[in-house]
Design a protein around this motif. Structure first.
Motif, PDB file in Angstrom:
ATOM      1  N   GLN A  83     -11.373  99.762  30.572  1.00  0.00           N
ATOM      2  CA  GLN A  83     -10.250  99.105  29.890  1.00  0.00           C
ATOM      3  C   GLN A  83     -10.695  97.779  29.281  1.00  0.00           C
ATOM      4  N   LEU A  84     -11.536  97.058  30.002  1.00  0.00           N
ATOM      5  CA  LEU A  84     -12.047  95.796  29.474  1.00  0.00           C
ATOM      6  C   LEU A  84     -12.910  96.052  28.237  1.00  0.00           C
ATOM      7  N   LYS A 104       5.267 107.052  18.886  1.00  0.00           N
ATOM      8  CA  LYS A 104       4.954 105.983  19.838  1.00  0.00           C
ATOM      9  C   LYS A 104       4.043 104.942  19.199  1.00  0.00           C
ATOM     10  N   PHE A 105       3.019 105.421  18.496  1.00  0.00           N
ATOM     11  CA  PHE A 105       2.073 104.525  17.831  1.00  0.00           C
ATOM     12  C   PHE A 105       2.810 103.599  16.863  1.00  0.00           C
ATOM     13  N   ASN A 106       3.701 104.154  16.060  1.00  0.00           N
ATOM     14  CA  ASN A 106       4.456 103.355  15.095  1.00  0.00           C
ATOM     15  C   ASN A 106       5.463 102.439  15.766  1.00  0.00           C
ATOM     16  N   PRO A 160      -1.581 107.237  27.545  1.00  0.00           N
ATOM     17  CA  PRO A 160      -1.757 107.033  28.990  1.00  0.00           C
ATOM     18  C   PRO A 160      -2.855 107.921  29.589  1.00  0.00           C
ATOM     19  N   SER A 161      -3.152 109.044  28.963  1.00  0.00           N
ATOM     20  CA  SER A 161      -4.195 109.928  29.479  1.00  0.00           C
ATOM     21  C   SER A 161      -5.582 109.321  29.325  1.00  0.00           C
ATOM     22  N   HIS A 162      -5.721 108.336  28.459  1.00  0.00           N
ATOM     23  CA  HIS A 162      -6.998 107.654  28.256  1.00  0.00           C
ATOM     24  C   HIS A 162      -7.159 106.478  29.215  1.00  0.00           C
ATOM     25  N   THR A 219      -0.844 101.963  27.984  1.00  0.00           N
ATOM     26  CA  THR A 219       0.095 102.452  29.008  1.00  0.00           C
ATOM     27  C   THR A 219       1.103 103.474  28.492  1.00  0.00           C
ATOM     28  N   TRP A 220       1.387 103.475  27.185  1.00  0.00           N
ATOM     29  CA  TRP A 220       2.455 104.349  26.698  1.00  0.00           C
ATOM     30  C   TRP A 220       1.974 105.343  25.641  1.00  0.00           C
TER      31      TRP A 220
END
Length: 113
Positions: A66-67, A5-7, A57-59, A53-54
């Protein structure tokens, strides 16, 4: 799975940056440094949203954190990306006289703003 996902987010961010740069330089006729700054910013925001978001998402906590995360992301990744990209463009375009490339769809006239 998270590594993939990261890549994937990084690859999508690269596409966002290249597309934004091409649109800025070739369609909007912006100076290449300004187009670079805008394209890096677009990629940074894109990558941040997708990672929150992807990828992780647990964070995804409250809006205030978030800001702070966005500001931290910009200070760390943004500073390095902005300096590296604008510096490289200055060397390649400004000094070596290379032209920013444009994708075929920009050259073909299929996109009109």
């Amino acid at each position: 799975m998270r590594w993939l996902k990261f890549n994937a987010v990084g690859a999508m961010g690269m596409a966002v940056q290249i597309t934004t740069l091409s649109v800025g330089v070739h369609l909007l006729e912006l100076h290449y440094i300004l187009a670079t700054i805008l394209s890096v910013e677009a990629a940074l925001l894109h990558n941040f949203v997708w990672h929150v978001t992807w990828t992780w998402p647990s964070h995804n906590n409250e809006q205030r954190s978030q800001l702070r995360a966005l500001l931290r992301f910009h200070l760390i990744s943004g500073t390095v990306s902005m300096a590296g990209n604008t510096g490289l463009m200055w060397v390649l375009v400004g000094t070596a006289q290379m032209q920013p490339s444009s994708p075929t769809w920009c050259q073909s006239g299929h996109v009109r703003l």
